[in-house]
Design a protein around this motif. Sequence first.
Motif, PDB file in Angstrom:
ATOM      1  N   ALA A 151       0.786  -1.292  -0.031  1.00  0.00           N
ATOM      2  CA  ALA A 151      -0.006   0.102  -0.005  1.00  0.00           C
ATOM      3  C   ALA A 151       0.900   1.267   0.019  1.00  0.00           C
ATOM      4  O   ALA A 151       0.485   2.315  -0.683  1.00  0.00           O
ATOM      5  CB  ALA A 151      -0.969  -0.135   1.280  1.00  0.00           C
ATOM      6  N   GLU A 152       1.997   1.081   0.738  1.00  0.00           N
ATOM      7  CA  GLU A 152       3.014   2.278   0.826  1.00  0.00           C
ATOM      8  C   GLU A 152       3.713   2.445  -0.742  1.00  0.00           C
ATOM      9  O   GLU A 152       3.845   3.649  -1.105  1.00  0.00           O
ATOM     10  CB  GLU A 152       3.719   2.141   1.891  1.00  0.00           C
ATOM     11  N   LEU A 153       3.792   1.304  -1.144  1.00  0.00           N
ATOM     12  CA  LEU A 153       4.652   1.524  -2.597  1.00  0.00           C
ATOM     13  C   LEU A 153       3.360   2.038  -3.621  1.00  0.00           C
ATOM     14  O   LEU A 153       4.016   3.008  -4.340  1.00  0.00           O
ATOM     15  CB  LEU A 153       4.864   0.016  -3.070  1.00  0.00           C
ATOM     16  N   ILE A 154       2.342   1.832  -3.557  1.00  0.00           N
ATOM     17  CA  ILE A 154       1.405   2.416  -4.527  1.00  0.00           C
ATOM     18  C   ILE A 154       1.172   3.822  -4.054  1.00  0.00           C
ATOM     19  O   ILE A 154       0.955   4.533  -4.940  1.00  0.00           O
ATOM     20  CB  ILE A 154      -0.132   1.772  -4.442  1.00  0.00           C
ATOM     21  N   TRP A 155       0.963   4.203  -2.953  1.00  0.00           N
ATOM     22  CA  TRP A 155       0.866   5.637  -2.338  1.00  0.00           C
ATOM     23  C   TRP A 155       2.093   6.533  -2.976  1.00  0.00           C
ATOM     24  O   TRP A 155       1.715   7.651  -3.855  1.00  0.00           O
ATOM     25  CB  TRP A 155       1.051   5.953  -1.115  1.00  0.00           C
ATOM     26  N   GLN A 157       3.848   5.753  -6.034  1.00  0.00           N
ATOM     27  CA  GLN A 157       3.726   5.724  -7.175  1.00  0.00           C
ATOM     28  C   GLN A 157       2.623   6.783  -7.543  1.00  0.00           C
ATOM     29  O   GLN A 157       2.825   7.444  -8.623  1.00  0.00           O
ATOM     30  CB  GLN A 157       3.554   4.352  -7.769  1.00  0.00           C
ATOM     31  N   ARG A 158       1.639   6.874  -6.799  1.00  0.00           N
ATOM     32  CA  ARG A 158       0.484   7.721  -7.020  1.00  0.00           C
ATOM     33  C   ARG A 158       0.953   9.136  -7.001  1.00  0.00           C
ATOM     34  O   ARG A 158       0.596  10.143  -7.678  1.00  0.00           O
ATOM     35  CB  ARG A 158      -0.727   7.432  -6.189  1.00  0.00           C
ATOM     36  N   LYS A 159       1.835   9.416  -5.704  1.00  0.00           N
ATOM     37  CA  LYS A 159       2.359  10.574  -5.784  1.00  0.00           C
ATOM     38  C   LYS A 159       3.252  11.131  -7.025  1.00  0.00           C
ATOM     39  O   LYS A 159       2.995  12.420  -7.510  1.00  0.00           O
ATOM     40  CB  LYS A 159       3.289  10.873  -4.570  1.00  0.00           C
ATOM     41  N   LEU A 160       4.146  10.219  -7.405  1.00  0.00           N
ATOM     42  CA  LEU A 160       4.804  10.439  -8.616  1.00  0.00           C
ATOM     43  C   LEU A 160       4.084  10.911  -9.792  1.00  0.00           C
ATOM     44  O   LEU A 160       4.457  11.794 -10.509  1.00  0.00           O
ATOM     45  CB  LEU A 160       5.669   9.296  -8.776  1.00  0.00           C
ATOM     46  N   ARG A 161       2.859  10.127  -9.992  1.00  0.00           N
ATOM     47  CA  ARG A 161       1.895  10.560 -10.887  1.00  0.00           C
ATOM     48  C   ARG A 161       1.340  11.934 -11.055  1.00  0.00           C
ATOM     49  O   ARG A 161       1.230  12.505 -12.041  1.00  0.00           O
ATOM     50  CB  ARG A 161       0.984   9.528 -11.194  1.00  0.00           C
ATOM     51  N   ARG A 163       2.679  14.248  -9.412  1.00  0.00           N
ATOM     52  CA  ARG A 163       3.733  15.267  -9.751  1.00  0.00           C
ATOM     53  C   ARG A 163       3.902  15.371 -11.196  1.00  0.00           C
ATOM     54  O   ARG A 163       4.146  16.438 -11.652  1.00  0.00           O
ATOM     55  CB  ARG A 163       4.861  15.088  -8.938  1.00  0.00           C
ATOM     56  N   ALA A 164       4.019  14.292 -11.963  1.00  0.00           N
ATOM     57  CA  ALA A 164       4.273  14.311 -13.333  1.00  0.00           C
ATOM     58  C   ALA A 164       3.328  14.991 -14.191  1.00  0.00           C
ATOM     59  O   ALA A 164       3.719  15.923 -15.074  1.00  0.00           O
ATOM     60  CB  ALA A 164       4.460  12.674 -13.793  1.00  0.00           C
ATOM     61  N   ASP A 165       2.175  14.669 -14.075  1.00  0.00           N
ATOM     62  CA  ASP A 165       1.075  15.485 -14.943  1.00  0.00           C
ATOM     63  C   ASP A 165      -0.371  15.700 -14.207  1.00  0.00           C
ATOM     64  O   ASP A 165      -1.176  16.213 -14.841  1.00  0.00           O
ATOM     65  CB  ASP A 165       0.629  14.430 -16.169  1.00  0.00           C
ATOM     66  N   GLY A 166      -0.400  15.802 -12.716  1.00  0.00           N
ATOM     67  CA  GLY A 166      -1.404  16.207 -12.081  1.00  0.00           C
ATOM     68  C   GLY A 166      -2.708  15.156 -12.176  1.00  0.00           C
ATOM     69  O   GLY A 166      -3.469  15.476 -11.577  1.00  0.00           O
ATOM     70  N   ALA A 167      -2.524  13.990 -12.673  1.00  0.00           N
ATOM     71  CA  ALA A 167      -3.505  13.166 -12.699  1.00  0.00           C
ATOM     72  C   ALA A 167      -3.814  12.171 -11.455  1.00  0.00           C
ATOM     73  O   ALA A 167      -2.584  12.290 -10.654  1.00  0.00           O
ATOM     74  CB  ALA A 167      -3.391  12.120 -13.928  1.00  0.00           C
ATOM     75  N   THR A 168      -4.583  11.676 -11.462  1.00  0.00           N
ATOM     76  CA  THR A 168      -4.800  10.514 -10.180  1.00  0.00           C
ATOM     77  C   THR A 168      -4.884   9.160 -10.850  1.00  0.00           C
ATOM     78  O   THR A 168      -5.383   8.935 -12.066  1.00  0.00           O
ATOM     79  CB  THR A 168      -6.099  10.923  -9.400  1.00  0.00           C
ATOM     80  N   VAL A 169      -4.633   8.141 -10.007  1.00  0.00           N
ATOM     81  CA  VAL A 169      -4.620   6.646 -10.392  1.00  0.00           C
ATOM     82  C   VAL A 169      -5.548   6.202  -9.519  1.00  0.00           C
ATOM     83  O   VAL A 169      -5.834   6.218  -8.376  1.00  0.00           O
ATOM     84  CB  VAL A 169      -3.205   6.130 -10.012  1.00  0.00           C
TER      85      VAL A 169
END
Length: 262
Positions: A151-155, A157-161, A163-169
Motif C-alpha cells: 500500500a505504501e509502494l502504491i501511495w 507511485q500515485r504521488k509520482l504520477r 507530480r508528473a501530470d497532475g492526474a490521479t490513479v
Amino acid sequence: MAVNGVHLIVFANEKGGSGKSTTAVHTAIGLAKAGRRVAALDLDTRQRTLGRYLDNRAETVRRESVDLILPVHEVLDPLTVPALETAVAKLGEGREFLIIDTPGRDDDVARAAIAMADTLVTPINDSFIDLDLIGQVDPETFKVKRPSFYAELIWDQRKLRARADGATVDWVVLRNRLQHVEARNMRRVGNAVAELSRRVGFRVIPGLGERVIYRELFPRGITLLDLEELGELGISHIAARQELREMISALELPQPQGELAL
C-alpha cells in the motif's frame, strides 16, 4: 496516462495466485467484444501468462477455424523502463485501452507501469493471507493495524504520477475467489478491506468466483465470453459470465457514449 489518449489499465499484485492474469485477459476480451479498441502488454517475461493465454487464443483460431476477437499483444523485451514507454506509445496508438499485466514481484518496470496507470487493479484472493499484502490485521480483533509495504509502494507511485501530470490513479482492489456461501471469515475479510479502503484510498469491487472453468479455458485461450458463440455455454457458466460482466462494469472505465454493452 496521456499517451495517444489511451487509457492504461494496469493489473498489479506482488503475490502470485491471485488470478491477476486471468482477470486481465477476461477484461481485455470483454472490452474488445464490446467494440472497444484494445491492446495488451505482458511485463512478466518469465511466466508470460497473459502473452501465452493470447498466443493460445491465436492458435485456437488457426486450429479450429473459429472467428475470435484477438487483441494485439506483446511481451515486453527488453525489460527496461525506456522499453516500457516505447511499447506503451506503440501499442496505445489508435486504441482506447491498453491492458498491462505486471509480474508478481517488485522491480523498476512494474513500479513505472503503476505510476503510468489510469486504472490500477490489484486482485486479491478473499483471505487474510492476501489481505496482508496491503494491510496488517490484529489477530484478535481483526481490525486493521496499519497499511502494509505494498500500500505504501502504491501511495508513492500515485504521488509520482500526480507530480508528473497532475492526474490521479484510480486504484481498485478486486476481491477474487469469493465463496458462494456467506462465512464468518469472508465477512471479517470484507470488513478489513473496507476499513483499509477508507484509510489508503482505493475502491473495492467483487471479482471472479472460485470456478474450475477458469483453469480449463487457458490451454485454448478462450474466455467465458466466447463460450456462447462456440456453442459451449452451459447453465453452470451463465452465473460466472454475469459476475465477469459486473466486474468489468464496476471498473467504471471511460465510455464513449451510453452504457458498455457486454
